[in-house]
Design a protein around this motif. Structure first.
Motif, PDB file in Angstrom:
ATOM      1  N   ALA A  48       0.843  -1.189  -0.002  1.00 30.16           N
ATOM      2  CA  ALA A  48      -0.071   0.054   0.101  1.00 30.16           C
ATOM      3  C   ALA A  48       0.943   1.380  -0.074  1.00 30.16           C
ATOM      4  N   ASP A  49       0.407   2.357  -0.612  1.00 27.97           N
ATOM      5  CA  ASP A  49       1.107   3.729  -0.874  1.00 27.97           C
ATOM      6  C   ASP A  49       1.090   4.266   0.789  1.00 27.97           C
ATOM      7  N   PRO A  50       1.872   4.655   1.248  1.00 25.88           N
ATOM      8  CA  PRO A  50       1.716   5.189   2.679  1.00 25.88           C
ATOM      9  C   PRO A  50       1.014   6.194   2.686  1.00 25.88           C
ATOM     10  N   GLY A  51       1.091   7.147   1.453  1.00 26.60           N
ATOM     11  CA  GLY A  51       0.131   8.379   1.405  1.00 26.60           C
ATOM     12  C   GLY A  51      -1.357   8.153   1.154  1.00 26.60           C
ATOM     13  N   THR A  52      -1.786   7.018   0.791  1.00 30.89           N
ATOM     14  CA  THR A  52      -3.169   6.620   0.747  1.00 30.89           C
ATOM     15  C   THR A  52      -3.946   6.118   1.971  1.00 30.89           C
ATOM     16  N   ILE A  53      -3.005   5.645   2.883  1.00 30.76           N
ATOM     17  CA  ILE A  53      -3.388   5.214   4.210  1.00 30.76           C
ATOM     18  C   ILE A  53      -4.540   6.167   5.023  1.00 30.76           C
ATOM     19  N   ASP A  54      -5.691   5.903   5.193  1.00 32.78           N
ATOM     20  CA  ASP A  54      -6.530   6.609   6.071  1.00 32.78           C
ATOM     21  C   ASP A  54      -7.195   6.019   7.111  1.00 32.78           C
ATOM     22  N   GLN A  67      -4.792   2.237  -0.484  1.00 33.81           N
ATOM     23  CA  GLN A  67      -4.905   2.206  -2.012  1.00 33.81           C
ATOM     24  C   GLN A  67      -3.524   1.179  -2.382  1.00 33.81           C
ATOM     25  N   ARG A  68      -3.781   0.361  -3.307  1.00 34.08           N
ATOM     26  CA  ARG A  68      -2.309  -0.269  -3.856  1.00 34.08           C
ATOM     27  C   ARG A  68      -2.522   0.008  -5.366  1.00 34.08           C
ATOM     28  N   THR A  69      -1.533   0.585  -5.999  1.00 36.72           N
ATOM     29  CA  THR A  69      -1.788   1.120  -7.571  1.00 36.72           C
ATOM     30  C   THR A  69      -1.118  -0.338  -8.256  1.00 36.72           C
ATOM     31  N   ALA A  70      -1.515  -0.360  -9.514  1.00 32.50           N
ATOM     32  CA  ALA A  70      -1.022  -1.415 -10.437  1.00 32.50           C
ATOM     33  C   ALA A  70       0.307  -1.150 -10.625  1.00 32.50           C
ATOM     34  N   GLY A  71       0.968  -2.013 -11.370  1.00 26.51           N
ATOM     35  CA  GLY A  71       2.219  -2.128 -11.782  1.00 26.51           C
ATOM     36  C   GLY A  71       2.292  -1.322 -13.224  1.00 26.51           C
ATOM     37  N   PRO A  72       3.235  -1.573 -14.103  1.00 32.72           N
ATOM     38  CA  PRO A  72       3.286  -0.842 -15.648  1.00 32.72           C
ATOM     39  C   PRO A  72       2.337  -1.261 -16.225  1.00 32.72           C
ATOM     40  N   ASP A  73       1.575  -0.232 -17.013  1.00 29.90           N
ATOM     41  CA  ASP A  73       0.527  -0.476 -17.734  1.00 29.90           C
ATOM     42  C   ASP A  73       0.861  -0.592 -19.146  1.00 29.90           C
ATOM     43  N   LYS A  74       1.685   0.043 -19.533  1.00 26.99           N
ATOM     44  CA  LYS A  74       2.132   0.176 -21.096  1.00 26.99           C
ATOM     45  C   LYS A  74       3.579  -0.684 -21.519  1.00 26.99           C
ATOM     46  N   ASN A 106       1.194   3.727  13.214  1.00 26.70           N
ATOM     47  CA  ASN A 106       2.271   3.465  12.421  1.00 26.70           C
ATOM     48  C   ASN A 106       2.307   2.605  11.417  1.00 26.70           C
ATOM     49  N   TYR A 107       2.946   2.862  10.299  1.00 28.71           N
ATOM     50  CA  TYR A 107       3.004   1.785   9.137  1.00 28.71           C
ATOM     51  C   TYR A 107       4.280   1.720   8.888  1.00 28.71           C
ATOM     52  N   ALA A 108       4.851   0.252   8.817  1.00 27.31           N
ATOM     53  CA  ALA A 108       6.161  -0.273   8.529  1.00 27.31           C
ATOM     54  C   ALA A 108       6.120  -1.563   7.956  1.00 27.31           C
ATOM     55  N   ASP A 109       6.941  -1.750   7.116  1.00 28.41           N
ATOM     56  CA  ASP A 109       7.119  -3.031   6.566  1.00 28.41           C
ATOM     57  C   ASP A 109       5.710  -3.829   6.191  1.00 28.41           C
ATOM     58  N   GLY A 110       4.661  -2.875   5.372  1.00 33.38           N
ATOM     59  CA  GLY A 110       3.554  -3.459   4.928  1.00 33.38           C
ATOM     60  C   GLY A 110       2.548  -3.502   6.087  1.00 33.38           C
TER      61      GLY A 110
END
Length: 146
Positions: A48-54, A67-74, A106-110
């Motif tokens: 998870a992107d730490p900036g998206t944790i609410d 939120q976890r974003t997808a890998g490369p799309d193109k 606190n968010y660490a190591d997933g």
């Protein structure tokens, strides 16, 4: 030697991968335990992107989102794509005996760790029993003895 061809095998495998990824995306595994005068909630949020944790508390509902974003799309050809992407969300109804205004996170190591203190009024406390040296005491019936 003849090779057996199952035209549905790949389709079945692909469907199984998609179904397991959707299930994994929908879940947010937790561990919850009490340690002294506070509770600890560990929430698995791998990648998870730490900036998206609410973390939000409204009334008696604790909501956790990430939120976890997808890998490369193109310009890639996926050979396996099993890691779930998207928004994780979990809601828990919490007791009035917790100090919700004093939660720390606190968010660490997933892993997101929430420390939730027990409210002061809900903590166990010792009540001092007063006793006098006088032999006159009031009994439960309200009569005095001498």
């Amino acid at each position: 030697m003849a090779t057996r061809i199952d035209p549905f095998q790949d389709l079945d495998r692909l469907f199984g991968q998609l179904a397991s990824a959707e299930r994994a995306a929908a879940t947010m595994p937790i561990d919850l335990y009490r340690a002294g005068d506070h509770y600890v909630l560990d929430v698995d949020l791998p990648g998870a992107d730490p900036g998206t944790i609410d973390v939000n508390v409204e009334d008696r509902t604790l909501t956790i989102r990430a939120q976890r974003t997808a890998g490369p799309d193109k310009d890639v050809q996926w050979l396996a794509k099993e890691r779930p992407v998207g928004t994780y969300a979990r809601q828990l109804t919490v007791s009035k005996a917790l100090a919700l205004d004093a939660i720390t996170a606190n968010y660490a190591d997933g892993v997101l760790t929430l420390n939730i203190p027990v409210a002061q009024e809900a903590k166990a406390r010792r009540i001092e029993v007063q006793h006098g040296g006088d032999s006159s005491q009031i009994t439960s019936g309200g009569n005095e003895r001498s």
